[in-house]
Design a protein around this motif. Structure first.
Motif, PDB file in Angstrom:
ATOM      1  N   LYS A  47      -1.162 -21.496   8.305  1.00 55.16           N
ATOM      2  CA  LYS A  47      -1.242 -20.363   8.898  1.00 55.16           C
ATOM      3  C   LYS A  47      -1.674 -19.496   8.271  1.00 55.16           C
ATOM      4  N   ARG A  48      -2.872 -18.116   8.651  1.00 52.07           N
ATOM      5  CA  ARG A  48      -3.726 -17.463   7.030  1.00 52.07           C
ATOM      6  C   ARG A  48      -2.890 -16.249   7.065  1.00 52.07           C
ATOM      7  N   LYS A  49      -2.770 -15.897   5.790  1.00 51.76           N
ATOM      8  CA  LYS A  49      -2.248 -14.885   5.631  1.00 51.76           C
ATOM      9  C   LYS A  49      -2.879 -13.382   5.115  1.00 51.76           C
ATOM     10  N   TYR A  50      -2.894 -12.555   6.206  1.00 52.61           N
ATOM     11  CA  TYR A  50      -3.713 -11.732   6.019  1.00 52.61           C
ATOM     12  C   TYR A  50      -3.643 -10.569   4.687  1.00 52.61           C
ATOM     13  N   VAL A  51      -4.547  -9.739   4.468  1.00 51.70           N
ATOM     14  CA  VAL A  51      -4.385  -8.915   3.522  1.00 51.70           C
ATOM     15  C   VAL A  51      -4.918  -7.615   4.090  1.00 51.70           C
ATOM     16  N   LEU A  52      -4.077  -6.392   4.054  1.00 46.84           N
ATOM     17  CA  LEU A  52      -3.972  -4.882   4.439  1.00 46.84           C
ATOM     18  C   LEU A  52      -6.206  -5.235   4.281  1.00 46.84           C
ATOM     19  N   ALA A  53      -6.276  -5.001   3.434  1.00 42.35           N
ATOM     20  CA  ALA A  53      -8.297  -5.039   2.603  1.00 42.35           C
ATOM     21  C   ALA A  53      -9.060  -5.763   2.963  1.00 42.35           C
ATOM     22  N   ASP A  54      -8.901  -6.489   3.710  1.00 45.85           N
ATOM     23  CA  ASP A  54      -9.102  -7.686   4.899  1.00 45.85           C
ATOM     24  C   ASP A  54      -9.012  -7.349   5.838  1.00 45.85           C
ATOM     25  N   LEU A  55      -8.090  -6.771   6.973  1.00 47.27           N
ATOM     26  CA  LEU A  55      -7.922  -5.461   8.053  1.00 47.27           C
ATOM     27  C   LEU A  55      -8.809  -4.477   8.174  1.00 47.27           C
TER      28      LEU A  55
END
Length: 83
Positions: A47-55
């Motif tokens: 499951k991918r972990k999202y980083v705020l900067a990427d979003l």
């Protein structure tokens, strides 16, 4: 490698041998995503972990702000948010 499907309560599971888990650095209880392809293959991935900067990078910086932004700014904490 052949894997046999087994009943586990109301579900059916595929048991992954320890060497496969070790090679892929997986462990019991880890969240995964499961997809199917048009040719009948099963794709299981971490499951991918999202980083705020990427979003934020995916956002359209030229998009107008939402009409109800004032309601958002006036909202009171619901859980344990820090404002």
């Amino acid at each position: 490698m052949e894997v046999v499907l087994r009943k586990y309560g109301n579900s059916t599971v595929a048991v992954l041998p320890p060497p496969v888990l070790k090679d892929l650095r997986l462990s019991a209880g880890q969240s995964m995503t499961l997809d199917t392809t048009e040719d009948g293959k099963i794709v299981l991935a971490r499951k991918r972990k999202y980083v705020l900067a990427d979003l934020i990078a995916q956002c359209d910086q030229n998009a107008p702000p939402p009409a109800d932004l004032a309601l958002w700014n006036a909202a009171k904490p619901v859980g344990q948010e820090v404002w």
